[in-house]
Scaffold this motif. Sequence first.
Motif, mmCIF file in Angstrom:
data_model
loop_
_atom_site.group_PDB
_atom_site.id
_atom_site.type_symbol
_atom_site.label_atom_id
_atom_site.label_comp_id
_atom_site.label_asym_id
_atom_site.label_seq_id
_atom_site.Cartn_x
_atom_site.Cartn_y
_atom_site.Cartn_z
ATOM 1 N N UNK A 167 4.096 -2.478 -11.744
ATOM 2 C CA UNK A 167 3.788 -1.354 -10.859
ATOM 3 C C UNK A 167 2.349 -1.438 -10.366
ATOM 4 N N UNK A 168 1.426 -1.773 -11.270
ATOM 5 C CA UNK A 168 0.028 -1.911 -10.876
ATOM 6 C C UNK A 168 -0.119 -2.994 -9.811
ATOM 7 N N UNK A 169 0.556 -4.130 -10.003
ATOM 8 C CA UNK A 169 0.497 -5.216 -9.027
ATOM 9 C C UNK A 169 1.066 -4.780 -7.685
ATOM 10 N N UNK A 170 2.181 -4.067 -7.704
ATOM 11 C CA UNK A 170 2.803 -3.611 -6.449
ATOM 12 C C UNK A 170 1.908 -2.618 -5.721
ATOM 13 N N UNK A 171 1.332 -1.681 -6.457
ATOM 14 C CA UNK A 171 0.453 -0.681 -5.832
ATOM 15 C C UNK A 171 -0.799 -1.360 -5.285
ATOM 16 N N UNK A 172 -1.341 -2.309 -6.030
ATOM 17 C CA UNK A 172 -2.525 -3.046 -5.564
ATOM 18 C C UNK A 172 -2.199 -3.818 -4.295
ATOM 19 N N UNK A 173 -1.056 -4.502 -4.287
ATOM 20 C CA UNK A 173 -0.636 -5.266 -3.105
ATOM 21 C C UNK A 173 -0.475 -4.348 -1.896
ATOM 22 N N UNK A 174 0.154 -3.196 -2.113
ATOM 23 C CA UNK A 174 0.347 -2.242 -1.023
ATOM 24 C C UNK A 174 -0.991 -1.746 -0.489
ATOM 25 N N UNK A 175 -1.880 -1.394 -1.393
ATOM 26 C CA UNK A 175 -3.188 -0.863 -0.989
ATOM 27 C C UNK A 175 -3.976 -1.902 -0.214
ATOM 28 N N UNK A 176 -4.007 -3.135 -0.731
ATOM 29 C CA UNK A 176 -4.741 -4.209 -0.050
ATOM 30 C C UNK A 176 -4.091 -4.581 1.271
ATOM 31 N N UNK A 177 -2.789 -4.340 1.385
ATOM 32 C CA UNK A 177 -2.081 -4.628 2.632
ATOM 33 C C UNK A 177 -2.151 -3.492 3.629
ATOM 34 N N UNK A 178 -2.847 -2.412 3.262
ATOM 35 C CA UNK A 178 -3.043 -1.307 4.192
ATOM 36 C C UNK A 178 -1.964 -0.240 4.145
ATOM 37 N N UNK A 179 -1.106 -0.262 3.155
ATOM 38 C CA UNK A 179 -0.034 0.730 3.045
ATOM 39 C C UNK A 179 -0.590 1.992 2.383
ATOM 40 N N UNK A 180 -0.410 3.142 3.024
ATOM 41 C CA UNK A 180 -0.887 4.385 2.407
ATOM 42 C C UNK A 180 -0.188 4.646 1.072
ATOM 43 N N UNK A 181 -0.934 5.162 0.112
ATOM 44 C CA UNK A 181 -0.380 5.407 -1.213
ATOM 45 C C UNK A 181 0.784 6.395 -1.176
ATOM 46 N N UNK A 182 0.798 7.289 -0.209
ATOM 47 C CA UNK A 182 1.917 8.218 -0.065
ATOM 48 C C UNK A 182 3.209 7.465 0.229
ATOM 49 N N UNK A 183 3.110 6.407 1.036
ATOM 50 C CA UNK A 183 4.287 5.594 1.340
ATOM 51 C C UNK A 183 4.740 4.799 0.115
ATOM 52 N N UNK A 184 3.781 4.365 -0.690
ATOM 53 C CA UNK A 184 4.115 3.657 -1.927
ATOM 54 C C UNK A 184 4.884 4.593 -2.848
ATOM 55 N N UNK A 185 4.375 5.812 -2.977
ATOM 56 C CA UNK A 185 5.028 6.799 -3.831
ATOM 57 C C UNK A 185 6.431 7.123 -3.325
ATOM 58 N N UNK A 186 6.571 7.273 -2.015
ATOM 59 C CA UNK A 186 7.881 7.561 -1.429
ATOM 60 C C UNK A 186 8.848 6.395 -1.666
ATOM 61 N N UNK A 187 8.341 5.178 -1.554
ATOM 62 C CA UNK A 187 9.178 3.998 -1.789
ATOM 63 C C UNK A 187 9.644 3.942 -3.246
ATOM 64 N N UNK A 188 8.751 4.270 -4.173
ATOM 65 C CA UNK A 188 9.125 4.280 -5.583
ATOM 66 C C UNK A 188 10.180 5.344 -5.855
ATOM 67 N N UNK A 189 9.996 6.523 -5.299
ATOM 68 C CA UNK A 189 10.981 7.597 -5.477
ATOM 69 C C UNK A 189 12.351 7.167 -4.923
ATOM 70 N N UNK A 190 12.347 6.487 -3.776
ATOM 71 C CA UNK A 190 13.596 6.029 -3.160
ATOM 72 C C UNK A 190 14.311 5.036 -4.080
#
Length: 130
Positions: free
Chosen positions: A97-120
């Motif tokens: 999860x840490x790696x995925x969130x880090x990748x998303x953040x470094x790739x410019x993905x808003x953390x809200x979208x990461x959270x929504x993707x995890x919930x999905x």
Amino acid sequence: MAITVNFDSPVSIEEQVYQALRRVVATREIAHGENLPTVRQLASDLGVHWTTVARAYRRLATDGLIVVRRGRGATVCAPRSESRASATVRATVRQKLMEAVTEARLGGMPLEQVEAALRREVALLKGEPV
């Protein structure tokens, strides 16, 4: 069971098949005690060599997700108790999860979208509509 492979992906076909089958087992699309397609049938359906599927099945068996019996096929094992996840499993999940969130953040993905993707993804595993 809907499994597809992307022949243009940098991810190996074996890894794609392995991950897709893990997801099928995790979502209980194929229930405990049910048989997976034969190695040759799945290979034919996907348009890949049967040894590729056989290697993915062996990895699933090593993981304890399926039992392979020569001449009888591959059967999905009973799910592990969700309340008894080992410390190793919990640590591995946290790391991924840490790696995925880090990748998303470094790739410019808003953390809200990461959270929504995890919930999905959690809803899909629970079999809830998304």
